[in-house]
Design a protein around this motif. Structure first.
Motif, PDB file in Angstrom:
ATOM      1  N   GLY A  64     -27.567  41.691 -30.994  1.00 42.24           N
ATOM      2  CA  GLY A  64     -28.239  40.581 -30.335  1.00 42.24           C
ATOM      3  C   GLY A  64     -28.658  40.792 -28.893  1.00 42.24           C
ATOM      4  O   GLY A  64     -29.140  39.857 -28.261  1.00 42.24           O
ATOM      5  N   HIS A  65     -28.513  41.980 -28.364  1.00 42.62           N
ATOM      6  CA  HIS A  65     -28.935  42.228 -26.988  1.00 42.62           C
ATOM      7  C   HIS A  65     -30.425  42.557 -26.976  1.00 42.62           C
ATOM      8  O   HIS A  65     -30.847  43.582 -27.476  1.00 42.62           O
ATOM      9  N   ARG A  66     -31.206  41.662 -26.385  1.00 45.92           N
ATOM     10  CA  ARG A  66     -32.642  41.916 -26.289  1.00 45.92           C
ATOM     11  C   ARG A  66     -32.958  42.762 -25.066  1.00 45.92           C
ATOM     12  O   ARG A  66     -33.905  43.520 -25.062  1.00 45.92           O
ATOM     13  N   ASN A  67     -32.176  42.630 -24.014  1.00 45.96           N
ATOM     14  CA  ASN A  67     -32.342  43.422 -22.802  1.00 45.96           C
ATOM     15  C   ASN A  67     -31.292  44.532 -22.845  1.00 45.96           C
ATOM     16  O   ASN A  67     -30.093  44.272 -22.711  1.00 45.96           O
ATOM     17  N   ILE A  68     -31.724  45.752 -23.040  1.00 44.90           N
ATOM     18  CA  ILE A  68     -30.804  46.873 -23.228  1.00 44.90           C
ATOM     19  C   ILE A  68     -30.016  47.153 -21.955  1.00 44.90           C
ATOM     20  O   ILE A  68     -28.813  47.428 -22.008  1.00 44.90           O
ATOM     21  N   ALA A  69     -30.634  47.063 -20.791  1.00 46.37           N
ATOM     22  CA  ALA A  69     -29.922  47.304 -19.538  1.00 46.37           C
ATOM     23  C   ALA A  69     -28.796  46.282 -19.364  1.00 46.37           C
ATOM     24  O   ALA A  69     -27.674  46.640 -18.998  1.00 46.37           O
ATOM     25  N   ALA A  70     -29.073  45.016 -19.647  1.00 46.48           N
ATOM     26  CA  ALA A  70     -28.038  43.982 -19.555  1.00 46.48           C
ATOM     27  C   ALA A  70     -26.953  44.216 -20.597  1.00 46.48           C
ATOM     28  O   ALA A  70     -25.768  44.019 -20.319  1.00 46.48           O
ATOM     29  N   GLY A  71     -27.344  44.650 -21.783  1.00 50.49           N
ATOM     30  CA  GLY A  71     -26.362  44.957 -22.822  1.00 50.49           C
ATOM     31  C   GLY A  71     -25.452  46.103 -22.415  1.00 50.49           C
ATOM     32  O   GLY A  71     -24.237  46.061 -22.660  1.00 50.49           O
ATOM     33  N   LEU A  72     -26.015  47.118 -21.776  1.00 51.52           N
ATOM     34  CA  LEU A  72     -25.192  48.236 -21.301  1.00 51.52           C
ATOM     35  C   LEU A  72     -24.219  47.779 -20.220  1.00 51.52           C
ATOM     36  O   LEU A  72     -23.058  48.199 -20.204  1.00 51.52           O
ATOM     37  N   ARG A  73     -24.680  46.912 -19.324  1.00 53.85           N
ATOM     38  CA  ARG A  73     -23.773  46.395 -18.293  1.00 53.85           C
ATOM     39  C   ARG A  73     -22.655  45.588 -18.921  1.00 53.85           C
ATOM     40  O   ARG A  73     -21.492  45.698 -18.523  1.00 53.85           O
ATOM     41  N   HIS A  74     -22.973  44.778 -19.939  1.00 56.16           N
ATOM     42  CA  HIS A  74     -21.965  43.966 -20.624  1.00 56.16           C
ATOM     43  C   HIS A  74     -20.917  44.856 -21.284  1.00 56.16           C
ATOM     44  O   HIS A  74     -19.717  44.615 -21.158  1.00 56.16           O
ATOM     45  N   VAL A  75     -21.365  45.887 -21.970  1.00 60.02           N
ATOM     46  CA  VAL A  75     -20.443  46.798 -22.655  1.00 60.02           C
ATOM     47  C   VAL A  75     -19.628  47.599 -21.647  1.00 60.02           C
ATOM     48  O   VAL A  75     -18.460  47.907 -21.873  1.00 60.02           O
ATOM     49  N   SER A  76     -20.218  47.914 -20.499  1.00 57.73           N
ATOM     50  CA  SER A  76     -19.539  48.724 -19.484  1.00 57.73           C
ATOM     51  C   SER A  76     -18.413  47.974 -18.781  1.00 57.73           C
ATOM     52  O   SER A  76     -17.562  48.608 -18.151  1.00 57.73           O
ATOM     53  N   CYS A  77     -18.403  46.642 -18.877  1.00 58.65           N
ATOM     54  CA  CYS A  77     -17.343  45.868 -18.221  1.00 58.65           C
ATOM     55  C   CYS A  77     -15.966  46.211 -18.789  1.00 58.65           C
ATOM     56  O   CYS A  77     -14.969  46.119 -18.093  1.00 58.65           O
ATOM     57  N   ASN A  78     -15.923  46.584 -20.047  1.00 52.08           N
ATOM     58  CA  ASN A  78     -14.669  46.941 -20.706  1.00 52.08           C
ATOM     59  C   ASN A  78     -14.926  48.204 -21.516  1.00 52.08           C
ATOM     60  O   ASN A  78     -15.008  48.161 -22.744  1.00 52.08           O
ATOM     61  N   PRO A  79     -15.061  49.366 -20.848  1.00 48.03           N
ATOM     62  CA  PRO A  79     -15.576  50.563 -21.508  1.00 48.03           C
ATOM     63  C   PRO A  79     -14.676  51.165 -22.583  1.00 48.03           C
ATOM     64  O   PRO A  79     -15.135  51.966 -23.376  1.00 48.03           O
ATOM     65  N   PHE A  80     -13.400  50.773 -22.623  1.00 46.78           N
ATOM     66  CA  PHE A  80     -12.519  51.371 -23.616  1.00 46.78           C
ATOM     67  C   PHE A  80     -12.433  50.553 -24.897  1.00 46.78           C
ATOM     68  O   PHE A  80     -11.886  51.018 -25.880  1.00 46.78           O
ATOM     69  N   ASN A  81     -12.979  49.336 -24.900  1.00 46.39           N
ATOM     70  CA  ASN A  81     -12.916  48.497 -26.096  1.00 46.39           C
ATOM     71  C   ASN A  81     -14.276  48.070 -26.617  1.00 46.39           C
ATOM     72  O   ASN A  81     -14.538  48.146 -27.803  1.00 46.39           O
ATOM     73  N   ARG A  82     -15.151  47.595 -25.740  1.00 53.76           N
ATOM     74  CA  ARG A  82     -16.417  47.015 -26.206  1.00 53.76           C
ATOM     75  C   ARG A  82     -17.319  47.989 -26.964  1.00 53.76           C
ATOM     76  O   ARG A  82     -17.868  47.603 -27.991  1.00 53.76           O
ATOM     77  N   PRO A  83     -17.512  49.221 -26.515  1.00 53.90           N
ATOM     78  CA  PRO A  83     -18.357  50.120 -27.313  1.00 53.90           C
ATOM     79  C   PRO A  83     -17.777  50.360 -28.704  1.00 53.90           C
ATOM     80  O   PRO A  83     -18.513  50.430 -29.686  1.00 53.90           O
ATOM     81  N   LEU A  84     -16.470  50.486 -28.796  1.00 54.00           N
ATOM     82  CA  LEU A  84     -15.849  50.690 -30.101  1.00 54.00           C
ATOM     83  C   LEU A  84     -15.971  49.459 -30.973  1.00 54.00           C
ATOM     84  O   LEU A  84     -16.143  49.565 -32.192  1.00 54.00           O
ATOM     85  N   ASP A  85     -15.883  48.273 -30.365  1.00 54.26           N
ATOM     86  CA  ASP A  85     -16.062  47.029 -31.124  1.00 54.26           C
ATOM     87  C   ASP A  85     -17.473  46.946 -31.700  1.00 54.26           C
ATOM     88  O   ASP A  85     -17.661  46.511 -32.837  1.00 54.26           O
ATOM     89  N   LEU A  86     -18.482  47.355 -30.934  1.00 51.40           N
ATOM     90  CA  LEU A  86     -19.851  47.328 -31.423  1.00 51.40           C
ATOM     91  C   LEU A  86     -20.030  48.223 -32.653  1.00 51.40           C
ATOM     92  O   LEU A  86     -20.805  47.925 -33.550  1.00 51.40           O
ATOM     93  N   LEU A  87     -19.314  49.340 -32.679  1.00 51.99           N
ATOM     94  CA  LEU A  87     -19.426  50.279 -33.799  1.00 51.99           C
ATOM     95  C   LEU A  87     -18.412  50.020 -34.890  1.00 51.99           C
ATOM     96  O   LEU A  87     -18.302  50.776 -35.837  1.00 51.99           O
ATOM     97  N   ASN A  88     -17.624  48.935 -34.748  1.00 51.64           N
ATOM     98  CA  ASN A  88     -16.567  48.571 -35.725  1.00 51.64           C
ATOM     99  C   ASN A  88     -15.547  49.682 -35.902  1.00 51.64           C
ATOM    100  O   ASN A  88     -15.125  49.992 -37.001  1.00 51.64           O
ATOM    101  N   ILE A  89     -15.159  50.289 -34.787  1.00 48.65           N
ATOM    102  CA  ILE A  89     -14.122  51.328 -34.798  1.00 48.65           C
ATOM    103  C   ILE A  89     -12.869  50.702 -34.199  1.00 48.65           C
ATOM    104  O   ILE A  89     -12.868  50.282 -33.046  1.00 48.65           O
ATOM    105  N   PRO A  90     -11.769  50.616 -34.995  1.00 49.11           N
ATOM    106  CA  PRO A  90     -10.539  49.965 -34.473  1.00 49.11           C
ATOM    107  C   PRO A  90      -9.865  50.766 -33.382  1.00 49.11           C
ATOM    108  O   PRO A  90      -9.966  51.901 -33.195  1.00 49.11           O
TER     109      PRO A  90
END
Length: 90
Positions: A64-90
């Motif tokens: 649902g991120h239409r703005n990729i730069a904003a999406g990257l900033r959102h994911v970067s706030c919690n870099p050890f969990n959010r990217p893995l959550d997006l890929l459904n990796i526990p």
């Protein structure tokens, strides 16, 4: 496409679809990731980085991120969990 199948409308639709790809993917890779300024130039490095950038862009869009730069900033706030959550990796 044969000359009988190629209408002016069909050809213009094909040309516009190419610009859609250019605007949605290549422009984002150039502006957000600075791909043109990348210094990775040897071996399969450029292709591998383009693949990883495409994976990131498409994953953010699927979530649902239409703005990729904003999406990257959102994911970067919690870099050890959010990217893995997006890929459904526990």
């Amino acid at each position: 496409m044969t000359s009988q199948q190629a209408s002016p409308q069909g050809l213009s639709r094909l040309a516009r679809s190419q610009w859609t790809i250019e605007n949605r993917l290549h422009y984002v890779r150039d502006t957000t990731y600075g791909e043109d300024a990348s210094r990775i130039r040897t071996g399969h490095g450029p292709e591998n980085m383009a693949t990883l950038r495409n994976l990131a862009i498409n994953t953010l869009r699927q979530h649902g991120h239409r703005n990729i730069a904003a999406g990257l900033r959102h994911v970067s706030c919690n870099p050890f969990n959010r990217p893995l959550d997006l890929l459904n990796i526990p």
